[in-house]
Design a protein around this motif. Structure first.
Motif, PDB file in Angstrom:
ATOM      1  N   PRO A 267      37.441  40.483  39.217  1.00 29.38           N
ATOM      2  CA  PRO A 267      38.232  41.327  40.312  1.00 29.38           C
ATOM      3  C   PRO A 267      38.380  42.116  40.915  1.00 29.38           C
ATOM      4  CG  PRO A 267      39.208  38.971  38.354  1.00 29.38           C
ATOM      5  CD  PRO A 267      37.431  39.574  38.272  1.00 29.38           C
ATOM      6  N   GLU A 268      38.520  42.578  40.251  1.00 27.57           N
ATOM      7  CA  GLU A 268      38.437  44.600  40.261  1.00 27.57           C
ATOM      8  C   GLU A 268      37.890  45.154  40.696  1.00 27.57           C
ATOM      9  OE1 GLU A 268      39.840  48.668  37.873  1.00 27.57           O
ATOM     10  OE2 GLU A 268      39.935  46.983  36.916  1.00 27.57           O
ATOM     11  N   LYS A 269      36.263  44.388  40.700  1.00 24.78           N
ATOM     12  CA  LYS A 269      35.200  44.815  41.789  1.00 24.78           C
ATOM     13  C   LYS A 269      35.747  44.388  42.425  1.00 24.78           C
ATOM     14  CE  LYS A 269      30.641  46.570  42.338  1.00 24.78           C
ATOM     15  NZ  LYS A 269      30.691  45.903  43.513  1.00 24.78           N
ATOM     16  N   LEU A 270      35.787  43.401  42.887  1.00 28.13           N
ATOM     17  CA  LEU A 270      35.859  42.380  44.324  1.00 28.13           C
ATOM     18  C   LEU A 270      36.980  43.203  45.270  1.00 28.13           C
ATOM     19  CD1 LEU A 270      35.726  40.245  46.745  1.00 28.13           C
ATOM     20  CD2 LEU A 270      37.399  38.919  45.430  1.00 28.13           C
ATOM     21  N   ALA A 271      38.320  44.002  44.138  1.00 26.32           N
ATOM     22  CA  ALA A 271      39.451  44.846  45.251  1.00 26.32           C
ATOM     23  C   ALA A 271      38.638  45.578  45.650  1.00 26.32           C
ATOM     24  CB  ALA A 271      40.335  44.722  44.268  1.00 26.32           C
TER      25      ALA A 271
ATOM     26  N   SER B  89      38.297  38.474  29.963  1.00 23.88           N
ATOM     27  CA  SER B  89      38.411  40.034  29.893  1.00 23.88           C
ATOM     28  C   SER B  89      38.585  40.444  30.771  1.00 23.88           C
ATOM     29  CB  SER B  89      37.009  40.201  28.510  1.00 23.88           C
ATOM     30  OG  SER B  89      36.453  39.618  29.318  1.00 23.88           O
ATOM     31  N   ARG B  90      38.207  40.189  31.975  1.00 26.51           N
ATOM     32  CA  ARG B  90      38.387  41.113  32.884  1.00 26.51           C
ATOM     33  C   ARG B  90      39.576  40.797  34.026  1.00 26.51           C
ATOM     34  NH1 ARG B  90      31.665  41.553  34.902  1.00 26.51           N
ATOM     35  NH2 ARG B  90      32.106  38.747  34.721  1.00 26.51           N
ATOM     36  N   PRO B  91      40.268  41.687  33.676  1.00 27.97           N
ATOM     37  CA  PRO B  91      42.042  41.242  33.944  1.00 27.97           C
ATOM     38  C   PRO B  91      42.185  41.183  35.255  1.00 27.97           C
ATOM     39  CG  PRO B  91      41.905  43.869  33.909  1.00 27.97           C
ATOM     40  CD  PRO B  91      40.913  43.077  33.501  1.00 27.97           C
TER      41      PRO B  91
END
Length: 425
Positions: free
Chosen positions: A120-124, A165-167
């Motif tokens: 998720p955070e990498k995509l953003a 584990s990845r928010p």
């Protein structure tokens, strides 16, 4: 580089008159005459790629913009960039081809990435980096991560993503070319960014789960669409909202029977944790309404039912505004990204009843039962102020191929990017 030319004449000699390709000492000729010439061009390109061609030079006459793009779609590979030199075209067409190619290749890069690498955070962050490379300081953004979502009331995205584990993440990105911080938002894009979907406690089979890295195809598509529209000269303010999560199984995962209370007060009973896309999109649609944008477009790999209805050559369109649906379909034909409207009426909202909440997120039957794609779209419509905003939902049946076929490499296709960009323009 292999030289590729076009011919409107059937193939002669040993190749047979129905052959897509005939071969010469320094290259090949594509024979595109017959029904659906653009499909024939794309099929020929896919055949060349599958035969090991790596460097192509399009030459000669007949290479219109549409034929060159059809060739690129067939020649594009799953995991590596290809070397393709466009035929001589005017400067504006060349610019458009290169811009569309950059956006399409970005979609392939992020959708085809492994779920371990694309979270998720990498995509953003990749979306921010991509759009900033196009629009520079006209881009600003806000990212909410993990429990910050709860602080803002985004219960759907947090619930779906909390077991990983990845928010989970919600990205709100503002493209404002006007320089006026008070400029109105002309359109809002909302994308489903499920970077991996196990199905949660409604666990998918291995066969159903193996390609679920593609479940962020909606987020990738609307991001690339905004980039492509900017490349074509978009001058109006647009907001992009990506709702990103991994739908995983753990002791703290959301469960069947849970009731979620959304920021707009609507309560939703979870009867299928594999109907998670609509739960995260609900947050995004509420946030889109807060921008007061007159046009809201959402895109998602939302239902298998849409694929059953239209196959994988079309995206499915839904909305309550018939004129907007017709316009979107006309644009899909103009940019050669087929799309087809499926039924949606207000009464579809009653097709997922709950004894414990205002609505359920699906029905307990496999795939959501009969009319599953329409019922999913109706669920989304509950979170849109359709009196104030025109809204259209893309169920992206055509944006990914589980395996290669006669026209496409395996993986992301990019279909939907140009259609949504055209709506913005």
């Amino acid at each position: 580089m292999l030289r590729i030319t076009l011919s409107a004449e059937p193939s002669a000699g040993a190749w047979g008159e129905k052959a897509l390709l005939s071969y010469q000492e320094d290259g090949a000729v594509i024979h595109y005459s017959g029904d659906y010439p653009l499909r024939r061009v794309q099929q020929a390109a896919r055949r060349l790629q599958s035969q090991g061609a790596e460097q192509i030079n399009l030459e000669g006459s007949g290479w219109s913009y549409e034929r060159q793009w059809a060739f690129y779609c067939g020649f594009a590979a799953t995991m590596k960039p290809v070397e393709l030199k466009w035929a001589s075209v005017d400067e504006d067409e060349l610019e458009l081809l290169n811009a569309r190619r950059r956006c399409s290749e970005w979609v392939r890069q992020v959708v085809n990435a492994t779920p371990e690498d694309m979270y998720p955070e990498k995509l953003a962050n990749d979306a921010i980096e991509f759009l900033s490379s196009i629009a520079g300081d006209k881009i600003s953004h806000e990212i909410l991560i993990g429990d910050q979502l709860l602080d803002k009331g985004w219960i759907g995205t947090h619930s779906v993503g909390r077991a990983s584990s990845r928010p989970p993440v919600m990205l709100t990105l503002d493209f404002n070319p006007t320089g006026d911080p008070d400029a109105p938002v002309s359109a809002c894009l909302v994308g489903k960014g499920i970077t991996f979907d196990s199905g949660g406690y409604s666990l998918k089979s291995s066969a159903g789960m193996v390609s679920m890295k593609c479940d962020m195809g909606g987020a990738a598509t609307v991001t690339a669409a905004l980039g492509y529209a900017i490349e074509q000269g978009l001058r109006q303010r647009v907001t992009l909202i990506l709702c990103c999560a991994e739908n995983m199984v753990a002791g703290n995962a959301y469960k069947l029977g849970d009731v979620l209370t959304y920021k707009n007060g609507l309560t939703v009973e979870v009867v299928n944790t594999d109907a998670e896309g609509r739960l995260v999109l609900a947050d995004g649609l509420i946030a889109a309404g807060e921008t007061k944008a007159p046009l809201i477009i959402d895109a998602a790999t939302l239902t298998g039912a849409a694929m059953m209805a239209v196959g994988t050559d079309y995206n499915a369109l839904f909305g309550l505004d018939r004129a907007l649906l017709q316009h979107a379909q006309q644009l899909s034909e103009l940019v050669n990204e087929p799309a087809w409207p499926l039924p949606l009426e207000k009464w579809h909202q009653a097709n997922c009843p709950s004894h414990y909440a205002d609505t359920a997120n699906s029905r307990t039957q496999k795939g959501g039962g009969m009319g599953g794609a329409s019922n999913a779209a109706a669920f989304l419509s509950r979170f849109v102020d359709t009196e104030s905003s025109r809204w259209i939902h893309f169920d992206l049946a055509a944006c990914f191929r589980d395996s290669a076929d006669s026209r496409w490499a395996a993986g992301a296709t990019g279909l939907g990017v140009a259609n949504i960009a055209a709506l913005l323009l």
